[in-house]
Each structure stands twice: as structure tokens, then as C-alpha cells.
Design an enzyme around this catalytic site. Structure first.
Site, PDB file in Angstrom:
ATOM      1  N   CYS A 190      72.652 -30.339  49.894  1.00  0.00           N
ATOM      2  CA  CYS A 190      74.101 -28.959  50.418  1.00  0.00           C
ATOM      3  C   CYS A 190      75.103 -30.535  49.614  1.00  0.00           C
ATOM      4  CB  CYS A 190      74.086 -29.024  51.419  1.00  0.00           C
ATOM      5  SG  CYS A 190      75.032 -27.244  51.380  1.00  0.00           S
ATOM      6  N   HIS A 198      68.384 -27.363  52.151  1.00  0.00           N
ATOM      7  CA  HIS A 198      68.276 -28.058  53.325  1.00  0.00           C
ATOM      8  C   HIS A 198      67.107 -28.721  53.504  1.00  0.00           C
ATOM      9  CE1 HIS A 198      72.769 -28.089  54.722  1.00  0.00           C
ATOM     10  NE2 HIS A 198      72.415 -27.313  54.580  1.00  0.00           N
ATOM     11  N   GLU A 205      65.189 -30.756  55.532  1.00  0.00           N
ATOM     12  CA  GLU A 205      65.200 -31.230  55.951  1.00  0.00           C
ATOM     13  C   GLU A 205      64.189 -30.353  57.324  1.00  0.00           C
ATOM     14  OE1 GLU A 205      69.820 -30.349  56.473  1.00  0.00           O
ATOM     15  OE2 GLU A 205      68.465 -30.982  54.573  1.00  0.00           O
TER      16      GLU A 205
END
Length: 537
Positions: free
Chosen positions: A384, A510, A512
Site C-alpha cells: 500500500c 493488502h 496479508e
């Protein structure tokens, strides 16, 4: 199975005992028995969502596939169960009150006086049952944030009381408490738990199961004492002692028959205990990895609170397991990073993560770290704002635009290589207005990103207002930074990488958020693999 069953998880004595982990563990055990399970979190704060909360206040802001900014516990739910959550999985007091007030303004209550009981409690109950009614889950586990005794929790507890009365055996309450150990006396003390249960009983809720959080094992006598004075069955008192990893908790709960007790109390067949084979294999591999020398990875960011980067830390940990190495994450405060100390700060790091975030604070240190890793060919992964910093540093030090910047940091920069998205320009409200949720991305075949994913079309979650400025795209590519992931609808650059380096990738999204215990994210797995190979050299 028929009617949806509802399990409520409350907490007492102290906060941060791990209600999210216990909820996730119960969900995992029921899921392993073939049930369709989801988990939701009710947060008693008046914010509509945690999107504008400081990470120091609340940890990371998790993003669901449908674009809701949510509590970090939803990350635990997804990582444990391998499911996707939505806006309906995270409710706040702010949303409950807003919904009730909106209904009152529309005239839905036909002129009645709006009160906490029944209007607020009815809205809470409606949201509790929404997932079960809409998606036909076998079990809906509802975690209630905060601690029993807090003023903010009272409407939720009253709603649980009513639901237990209405649903009968289809509702069950699990209460998590803390049993402190007094070193001076050399014993565990159950009195706080007894008082916490009495507090719960005072609002009309008798817990069905007690989970006792403790640093030391509880004797059978102590558990029997708790059962007697808290009015629960002996086998419904379960201990949750400190584990080496949170991923062992489901097995610890299963060993004490927590899932069997829940099924029995809800009138369901217990059957055989599931083996949880893939889960056990993951833990075996994790334990084996921990016997080896850890791989050191730096996480460069401005928030020194671990929960601020919770999903990144977990994704790195999972990726380490699947590379048969333990990942040791070293936080590097970007506010303190300079050209003079960067070599020392990143000494011994096999890979470097450039963390996400917002605002000017700490950003110069990220540029310093990126320049160092780029010029020293250290595997680097920016997420990001981290990806945007990679683009800015490259513009300044490779393209020759010394004053290149993001419009977020400098509205007057002559080289806005990162610009505000067109659809964001007219937006003034901060909450819930970013580009949020899952969007498609097409990968360039042959790129390192493509090799990691093994497919051309992917979907990933986003949380941003600013984007790579395509006016500079040709210059970047000519100088060696390739735009290898593109959104097919907006042409927005999602992934950049430098092919000439070992592993140097930035993602606007993102990744994750999509990494789970049994399905680690391919980019994290590839990044950790690159770090291990870099360490060898």
C-alpha cells in the site's frame, strides 16, 4: 442441520484475554466436524467502524472482501477457519444506534418513544441473527467485545439474555475469564472469576461453559471449585493456559472436550473426535522450522505496537512455516531511520518489508530504507503506502525527479508520481470512503508476481485513496521498474517490481488479509523464500 445454533463468547475480569482466539478455536473445532460456521464480532464503541481509529487505540484495521473496515479479530476468524467475512461479521454500537436513528427518522417506529429496551436490543438481536437467517449457517459464533461489567456492554448482555430465553437449546454462552497467579502465595486465585460470573448472572445470564485463562495449569480441585461456585458442570470448565503459538489453542481446547461439551449441551450428536490432520501437520512443520536458525526480516513502519501490523506479522509467520524456517520480525521505526544509521538498522536482515500507513510522519525513513535495499539488492516487499514509497524513491533517485512525491504528502509537488484517485477528489468525509474491498488484477506473465501466484487473474483487497500516476508509467518501465499488475477496469497499477533485482515488489493492495493457516499467501511465501536464498548468498 435445521435451525441455526448461536454461541455467545463473553469476557470477564480483564480485557485482551483472547476471546477472538477462543471464538476462532471453537469455530475451527465445529468446522472440522463438518458444520458450516461463521464468527461475528460486536464492538461496544460508538465509532461506526474502526476505519478512522488510530492503530495505537485499536491495532490494525482489517478489510473484508466486500469493503468493510473491521476489527482485527476478523483476521483471526479468517486465518483459523479459512473463510471470508463481510460487513455483517462486525457490528459496532455506532452502527446499531445509527440504524435505529435512521429508522426513527423514516417513521418506522410509528411515533413510539425510542429506548435502549426494546429498540436498541432488538436491533442487536436482528444483527446477531442476520447471518444465520441470510446464509443458513449451522453455527453463528458471536464474540462480544469489552468486559462484563462495562457500561457499554449492558445492551449486548441484555440482548444475549433475551436470545437465550427465545432460542432455548439453540443458544449457548461461553464466558472467558482470568485466573491470576499470586507469586507471594504461590497459588491461583479463582475469586475474580466467581465475581465475574456473578456479574453475568446479575443481568440474567448463566454461562454454560467457562474458559479459564491462566499462566499455570489448574488442578482438578480448582476446576471443580469453579464449577461449584459458578453453577456449571465440571466438564464445562476448561483451562486456556499460555501456548507457544495461538494455533495450538484449538488442539488444547479439543483435548479437554470443549467441542463435545458444546454439542452435548446444544442437543447435537457428539460422534467421533475429528483428527484435524492438516492443522496438526501445519503445527508439526512449524515446530520443526523453529528448531532451525530463524530468518531475519525487518518491518519498516511508524507504529511500534505489534497489533498495528497484525496480519502482516501472521502472514510472514505462516510463510516461514511453509518455507520450513521461523521468521523473526524486527520492527524498524521509520521515524528514526536516516542515511547515517540505515546500514546498522538493517544489518543482518535477509529481507525488508515496507509497511502500509497514512500521512507524512515516518515516511522519510521509508525512503531511506528503500534506497538502501534497492542499491544493495536486498529482497523488499512494500504494501500500500509501502508500494507508493517504492515508486517515489525510484522517481527521486533513478528518474532524477528530486522533488517527486505523493499528493498526500505534498499537494504542490511538480512530479506527482502518486496522485489522488479521480473518484476520491470530491469526497470530504474520511470514514468508509476509500477504495475498499476486493478488486481484480491482471498479472504480466513471466513477472515474479505471476510466478508467485501461478495464475494471471487474481483478486485482492484494497484500502487507499491514492494511486500510481500512469502519466509516468512509460518512464518507470524504461528505467527498469515494471508495472506487472493492472486493474482491467480502471487501468490502475496494482503491482510494481524491479526484475533486475532478486525480489523487489510493491503492491497497492493488502495481500496479508488473504493469508490463512492452511493457505499462506503466495507473495509472502515467495518473499520469504527470496529472503532465505539471499541469506545463503
Amino acid at each position: 442441520m435445521g435451525e441455526t445454533k448461536y454461541i455467545f463468547v463473553t469476557g470477564g475480569v480483564a480485557s485482551s484475554l483472547g476471546k477472538g482466539i477462543i471464538s476462532s478455536s471453537i469455530g475451527k473445532l465445529l468446522q472440522a466436524r463438518g458444520y458450516n460456521v461463521t464468527i461475528q464480532k460486536f464492538d461496544p464503541y460508538i465509532n461506526i467502524d474502526p476505519g478512522t481509529l488510530n492503530p495505537y487505540e485499536h491495532g490494525e484495521c482489517y478489510v473484508t472482501v466486500d469493503g468493510h473496515e473491521a476489527d482485527l479479530d476478523l483476521g483471526h476468524y479468517e486465518r483459523f477457519l479459512g473463510i471470508q467475512t463481510t460487513k455483517a461479521n462486525n457490528i459496532t454500537t455506532g452502527r446499531i444506534y445509527k440504524s435505529v436513528i435512521d429508522k426513527e427518522r423514516r417513521g418506522d417506529y410509528l411515533g413510539k418513544t425510542i429506548q435502549v429496551i426494546p429498540h436498541i436490543t432488538d436491533e442487536i438481536k436482528r444483527n446477531v441473527k442476520l447471518l444465520g437467517n441470510k446464509y443458513k449457517f449451522d453455527f453463528v459464533i458471536t464474540e462480544i467485545g469489552g468486559t462484563v461489567g462495562d457500561i457499554e456492554s449492558l445492551p449486548y448482555l441484555e440482548s444475549i439474555r433475551q436470545l437465550k430465553w427465545e432460542l432455548g437449546k439453540n443458544a449457548l454462552c461461553v464466558h472467558l475469564t482470568y485466573v491470576p497467579y499470586l507469586a507471594a502465595a504461590g497459588e491461583l486465585k479463582t475469586k475474580p472469576t466467581q465475581h465475574s460470573v456473578k456479574e453475568l448472572q446479575s443481568v440474567g445470564i448463566q454461562p454454560d461453559v467457562l474458559v479459564l485463562r491462566a499462566e499455570h495449569p489448574l488442578s482438578d480441585g480448582l476446576r471443580k471449585k469453579v464449577a461449584q461456585f459458578c453453577n456449571v458442570d465440571d466438564k464445562a470448565v476448561v483451562q486456556s493456559i499460555d501456548a507457544e503459538t495461538i494455533y495450538e489453542v484449538p488442539l488444547l481446547m479439543q483435548a479437554q472436550g470443549l467441542d463435545s461439551t458444546i454439542l452435548e449441551k446444544m442437543g447435537l450428536p457428539v460422534g467421533e473426535t475429528p483428527g484435524l490432520g492438516p492443522w496438526r501437520k501445519f503445527l508439526e512443520r512449524r515446530h520443526a522450522a523453529e528448531t532451525k536458525e530463524p530468518i531475519n526480516i525487518a518491518l519498516v513502519g511508524k507504529y511500534d505496537l505489534q497489533d498495528a501490523y497484525k496480519s502482516i506479522r501472521e502472514a510472514l509467520s505462516q510463510a516461514g512455516t511453509y518455507n520450513d524456517r521461523k521468521v523473526e520480525v524486527h520492527f524498524v521505526n521509520s521515524e528514526k531511520l536516516t542515511d547515517e544509521n540505515v546500514a546498522e538498522a538493517l544489518k543482518g536482515m535477509a529481507g525488508v518489508m515496507i509497511g502500509p500507513g497514512f500521512g507524512q510522519r515516518g515516511i522519510d525513513g521509508k525512503f531511506v530504507a528503500i534506497k538502501y535495499t534497492r542499491t544493495h539488492d536486498i529482497p523488499t516487499f512494500g504494501i500500500c503506502l509501502g508500494m507508493q514509497c517504492i515508486a517515489i524513491e525510484f522517481a527521486r533517485n533513478v528518474l532524477g525527479y528530486a522533488d517527486a512525491d505523493s499528493r498526500e504528502m505534498d499537494e504542490k509537488t511538480p512530479h506527482n508520481v502518486i496522485d489522488i484517485m479521480e473518484e476520491q477528489k470530491a469526497i470530504t468525509n474520511m470514514g468508509g470512503t476509500m477504495r475498499l474491498g476486493a478488486y481484480e488484477c491482471v498479472l504480466q506473465k513471466g513477472s515474479k508476481a505471476y510466478l508467485a501466484y501461478g495464475e494471471e487473474h487474481i483478486q485482492e483487497r484494497h484500502r487507499h485513496r491514492y494511486e500510481f500516476n500512469n502519466d509516468y508509467k512509460a518512464q518507470y518501465e524504461a528505467a527498469g521498474m515494471k508495472c506487472v499488475g493492472i486493474n482491467p477496469e480502471s487501468d490502475l497499477v496494482e503491482i510494481v517490481e524491479i526484475p533486475a533485482l532478486k525480489w523487489f515488489i510493491g503492491t497497492q493492495f493488502h495481500p496479508e488479509y488473504s493469508s490463512t493457516v492452511l493457505n499462506p499467501h503466495p507473495l509472502f511465501v515467495a518473499f520469504v523464500k527470496a529472503a532465505i536464498e539471499n541469506e545463503k548468498n
